[in-house]
Design a protein around this motif. Structure first.
Motif, PDB file in Angstrom:
ATOM      1  N   LEU A   1       0.822  -1.206   0.000  1.00  6.59           N
ATOM      2  CA  LEU A   1       0.000   0.000   0.000  1.00  6.59           C
ATOM      3  C   LEU A   1       0.860   1.263   0.000  1.00  6.59           C
ATOM      4  CD1 LEU A   1      -2.397  -1.089   2.908  1.00  6.59           C
ATOM      5  CD2 LEU A   1      -2.895  -1.246   0.461  1.00  6.59           C
ATOM      6  N   GLY A   2       0.257   2.370  -0.398  1.00  7.71           N
ATOM      7  CA  GLY A   2       0.853   3.695  -0.247  1.00  7.71           C
ATOM      8  C   GLY A   2       2.258   3.836  -0.797  1.00  7.71           C
ATOM      9  N   ARG A   3       3.128   4.426   0.013  1.00  9.51           N
ATOM     10  CA  ARG A   3       4.491   4.731  -0.429  1.00  9.51           C
ATOM     11  C   ARG A   3       5.276   3.471  -0.774  1.00  9.51           C
ATOM     12  NH1 ARG A   3       7.177   8.793   3.652  1.00  9.51           N
ATOM     13  NH2 ARG A   3       6.283   7.394   5.171  1.00  9.51           N
ATOM     14  N   LEU A   4       5.059   2.382  -0.027  1.00  5.78           N
ATOM     15  CA  LEU A   4       5.749   1.132  -0.346  1.00  5.78           C
ATOM     16  C   LEU A   4       5.384   0.665  -1.747  1.00  5.78           C
ATOM     17  CD1 LEU A   4       7.512  -1.300   0.346  1.00  5.78           C
ATOM     18  CD2 LEU A   4       5.485  -2.352   1.395  1.00  5.78           C
ATOM     19  N   LYS A   5       4.114   0.711  -2.088  1.00  3.75           N
ATOM     20  CA  LYS A   5       3.675   0.293  -3.421  1.00  3.75           C
ATOM     21  C   LYS A   5       4.305   1.173  -4.500  1.00  3.75           C
ATOM     22  CE  LYS A   5      -0.341  -1.278  -5.873  1.00  3.75           C
ATOM     23  NZ  LYS A   5      -1.601  -1.933  -5.560  1.00  3.75           N
ATOM     24  N   LYS A   6       4.392   2.483  -4.254  1.00  5.34           N
ATOM     25  CA  LYS A   6       5.019   3.391  -5.225  1.00  5.34           C
ATOM     26  C   LYS A   6       6.494   3.046  -5.419  1.00  5.34           C
ATOM     27  CE  LYS A   6       1.923   7.275  -4.531  1.00  5.34           C
ATOM     28  NZ  LYS A   6       1.757   8.647  -4.060  1.00  5.34           N
ATOM     29  N   ILE A   7       7.191   2.775  -4.321  1.00  3.70           N
ATOM     30  CA  ILE A   7       8.611   2.406  -4.415  1.00  3.70           C
ATOM     31  C   ILE A   7       8.762   1.087  -5.172  1.00  3.70           C
ATOM     32  CG2 ILE A   7      10.623   1.643  -3.087  1.00  3.70           C
ATOM     33  CD1 ILE A   7       9.865   3.787  -1.003  1.00  3.70           C
ATOM     34  N   GLN A   8       7.912   0.105  -4.890  1.00  2.00           N
ATOM     35  CA  GLN A   8       7.978  -1.166  -5.599  1.00  2.00           C
ATOM     36  C   GLN A   8       7.742  -0.979  -7.094  1.00  2.00           C
ATOM     37  OE1 GLN A   8       5.081  -3.321  -3.261  1.00  2.00           O
ATOM     38  NE2 GLN A   8       6.690  -4.311  -2.051  1.00  2.00           N
ATOM     39  N   LYS A   9       6.805  -0.117  -7.451  1.00  2.00           N
ATOM     40  CA  LYS A   9       6.553   0.161  -8.875  1.00  2.00           C
ATOM     41  C   LYS A   9       7.759   0.846  -9.521  1.00  2.00           C
ATOM     42  CE  LYS A   9       1.556   0.193  -8.976  1.00  2.00           C
ATOM     43  NZ  LYS A   9       0.347   0.931  -9.346  1.00  2.00           N
ATOM     44  N   LEU A  10       8.396   1.737  -8.786  1.00  2.00           N
ATOM     45  CA  LEU A  10       9.600   2.400  -9.308  1.00  2.00           C
ATOM     46  C   LEU A  10      10.744   1.404  -9.483  1.00  2.00           C
ATOM     47  CD1 LEU A  10       9.410   5.712  -7.276  1.00  2.00           C
ATOM     48  CD2 LEU A  10       9.336   5.516  -9.764  1.00  2.00           C
ATOM     49  N   ILE A  11      10.912   0.496  -8.538  1.00  2.00           N
ATOM     50  CA  ILE A  11      11.934  -0.548  -8.671  1.00  2.00           C
ATOM     51  C   ILE A  11      11.666  -1.361  -9.931  1.00  2.00           C
ATOM     52  CG2 ILE A  11      12.803  -2.710  -7.688  1.00  2.00           C
ATOM     53  CD1 ILE A  11      12.362  -1.390  -4.895  1.00  2.00           C
ATOM     54  N   ASN A  12      10.411  -1.709 -10.140  1.00  2.00           N
ATOM     55  CA  ASN A  12      10.056  -2.491 -11.318  1.00  2.00           C
ATOM     56  C   ASN A  12      10.302  -1.716 -12.607  1.00  2.00           C
ATOM     57  OD1 ASN A  12       8.995  -4.846 -12.597  1.00  2.00           O
ATOM     58  ND2 ASN A  12       7.120  -3.710 -12.967  1.00  2.00           N
ATOM     59  N   SER A  13       9.813  -0.467 -12.677  1.00  2.00           N
ATOM     60  CA  SER A  13       9.900   0.288 -13.932  1.00  2.00           C
ATOM     61  C   SER A  13      11.292   0.843 -14.214  1.00  2.00           C
ATOM     62  CB  SER A  13       8.884   1.423 -13.946  1.00  2.00           C
ATOM     63  OG  SER A  13       9.215   2.415 -13.004  1.00  2.00           O
ATOM     64  N   LYS A  14      12.037   1.219 -13.177  1.00  2.00           N
ATOM     65  CA  LYS A  14      13.335   1.865 -13.395  1.00  2.00           C
ATOM     66  C   LYS A  14      14.525   0.920 -13.299  1.00  2.00           C
ATOM     67  CE  LYS A  14      12.198   6.578 -12.234  1.00  2.00           C
ATOM     68  NZ  LYS A  14      12.741   7.784 -11.641  1.00  2.00           N
ATOM     69  N   ILE A  15      14.309  -0.288 -12.768  1.00  2.00           N
ATOM     70  CA  ILE A  15      15.439  -1.211 -12.594  1.00  2.00           C
ATOM     71  C   ILE A  15      15.142  -2.577 -13.222  1.00  2.00           C
ATOM     72  CG2 ILE A  15      16.947  -2.377 -10.941  1.00  2.00           C
ATOM     73  CD1 ILE A  15      16.326  -0.001  -9.004  1.00  2.00           C
ATOM     74  N   LEU A  16      14.131  -3.278 -12.706  1.00  2.00           N
ATOM     75  CA  LEU A  16      13.910  -4.667 -13.093  1.00  2.00           C
ATOM     76  C   LEU A  16      13.524  -4.852 -14.550  1.00  2.00           C
ATOM     77  CD1 LEU A  16      12.109  -5.999  -9.906  1.00  2.00           C
ATOM     78  CD2 LEU A  16      14.532  -6.129 -10.499  1.00  2.00           C
ATOM     79  N   THR A  17      12.610  -4.033 -15.064  1.00  2.00           N
ATOM     80  CA  THR A  17      12.178  -4.222 -16.454  1.00  2.00           C
ATOM     81  C   THR A  17      13.248  -3.812 -17.458  1.00  2.00           C
ATOM     82  OG1 THR A  17      11.100  -2.060 -16.511  1.00  2.00           O
ATOM     83  CG2 THR A  17       9.724  -3.955 -15.935  1.00  2.00           C
ATOM     84  N   LEU A  18      14.265  -3.109 -17.002  1.00  2.00           N
ATOM     85  CA  LEU A  18      15.331  -2.667 -17.910  1.00  2.00           C
ATOM     86  C   LEU A  18      16.483  -3.659 -17.987  1.00  2.00           C
ATOM     87  CD1 LEU A  18      15.456   1.090 -16.881  1.00  2.00           C
ATOM     88  CD2 LEU A  18      14.140   0.019 -18.718  1.00  2.00           C
ATOM     89  N   ARG A  19      16.535  -4.591 -17.053  1.00  2.00           N
ATOM     90  CA  ARG A  19      17.608  -5.579 -17.030  1.00  2.00           C
ATOM     91  C   ARG A  19      17.336  -6.658 -18.071  1.00  2.00           C
ATOM     92  NH1 ARG A  19      20.748  -2.338 -14.892  1.00  2.00           N
ATOM     93  NH2 ARG A  19      20.767  -2.070 -12.670  1.00  2.00           N
ATOM     94  N   LEU A  20      18.359  -7.103 -18.730  1.00  2.00           N
ATOM     95  CA  LEU A  20      18.211  -8.186 -19.686  1.00  2.00           C
ATOM     96  C   LEU A  20      18.140  -9.495 -18.911  1.00  2.00           C
ATOM     97  CD1 LEU A  20      20.795  -7.010 -22.336  1.00  2.00           C
ATOM     98  CD2 LEU A  20      18.329  -6.680 -22.343  1.00  2.00           C
ATOM     99  N   CYS A  21      17.180 -10.323 -19.250  1.00  2.00           N
ATOM    100  CA  CYS A  21      16.974 -11.580 -18.545  1.00  2.00           C
ATOM    101  C   CYS A  21      17.389 -12.751 -19.424  1.00  2.00           C
ATOM    102  CB  CYS A  21      15.513 -11.730 -18.150  1.00  2.00           C
ATOM    103  SG  CYS A  21      14.977 -10.496 -16.971  1.00  2.00           S
ATOM    104  N   SER A  22      17.661 -13.843 -18.770  1.00  2.00           N
ATOM    105  CA  SER A  22      17.987 -15.081 -19.464  1.00  2.00           C
ATOM    106  C   SER A  22      16.784 -15.542 -20.272  1.00  2.00           C
ATOM    107  CB  SER A  22      18.354 -16.146 -18.428  1.00  2.00           C
ATOM    108  OG  SER A  22      18.377 -17.418 -19.026  1.00  2.00           O
ATOM    109  N   ASP A  23      17.030 -16.207 -21.380  1.00  2.00           N
ATOM    110  CA  ASP A  23      15.959 -16.751 -22.211  1.00  2.00           C
ATOM    111  C   ASP A  23      15.156 -17.816 -21.473  1.00  2.00           C
ATOM    112  OD1 ASP A  23      16.566 -15.121 -24.349  1.00  2.00           O
ATOM    113  OD2 ASP A  23      17.777 -16.624 -25.387  1.00  2.00           O
ATOM    114  N   ILE A  24      15.744 -18.424 -20.446  1.00  2.00           N
ATOM    115  CA  ILE A  24      15.024 -19.477 -19.731  1.00  2.00           C
ATOM    116  C   ILE A  24      14.172 -18.938 -18.584  1.00  2.00           C
ATOM    117  CG2 ILE A  24      16.679 -21.274 -20.367  1.00  2.00           C
ATOM    118  CD1 ILE A  24      17.770 -21.071 -17.487  1.00  2.00           C
ATOM    119  N   ALA A  25      14.259 -17.637 -18.309  1.00  2.00           N
ATOM    120  CA  ALA A  25      13.445 -17.027 -17.249  1.00  2.00           C
ATOM    121  C   ALA A  25      12.054 -16.713 -17.793  1.00  2.00           C
ATOM    122  CB  ALA A  25      14.117 -15.761 -16.736  1.00  2.00           C
ATOM    123  N   TYR A  26      11.030 -17.079 -17.048  1.00  2.00           N
ATOM    124  CA  TYR A  26       9.646 -16.816 -17.458  1.00  2.00           C
ATOM    125  C   TYR A  26       8.841 -16.081 -16.397  1.00  2.00           C
ATOM    126  CZ  TYR A  26      10.128 -19.464 -21.718  1.00  2.00           C
ATOM    127  OH  TYR A  26      10.520 -19.870 -22.959  1.00  2.00           O
TER     128      TYR A  26
END
Length: 126
Positions: free
Chosen positions: A63-88
């Motif tokens: 909820l709240g600020r934690l959810k915003k930080i988690q979304k920022l981690i996802n959009s600014k870090i995790l989705t930009l990393r290249l993943c292995s072809d075997i990761a789903y």
């Protein structure tokens, strides 16, 4: 104060060299993180969800600020990393269905249930 989520291009993968650089990327402060971690129960809504088989699964909705930080981690870090072809898991455009299609016809298949793994992890471990 936690900022807005912005989309980065693949060429803008941030370099995280220190905790302060992470705070800059997430547009938050140590005080934000300290407040959230010291009052973590206030940032989760916990409720049961009934599964198709009738059993229940505990849901931990941020909820709240934690959810915003988690979304920022996802959009600014995790989705930009290249993943292995075997990761789903957790990868946009991939699913358990696409994983099954890839292994269909394989000689061996292992099924592992890790649903109880995540509740054993607490905020101090992350």
């Amino acid at each position: 104060m936690i900022g807005n989520i912005e989309n980065n291009s693949i060429n803008e993968i941030p370099s995280i060299k220190s905790i302060n650089s992470l705070f800059r990327i997430l547009n938050c402060s140590r005080a934000d993180m300290d407040e959230i971690s010291s009052n973590i129960s206030a940032y989760y809504k916990i409720f049961p969800k009934i599964k198709k088989d009738g059993s229940t699964r505990t849901i931990y909705e941020s909820l709240g600020r934690l959810k915003k930080i988690q979304k920022l981690i996802n959009s600014k870090i995790l989705t930009l990393r290249l993943c292995s072809d075997i990761a789903y898991g957790g990868i946009k455009g991939k699913s358990h269905i696409s994983a099954c299609k890839k292994i269909c016809g394989a000689k061996y298949l292992a099924k592992i249930d890790i649903k109880k793994c995540f509740p054993s992890i607490n905020n101090r471990m992350v």
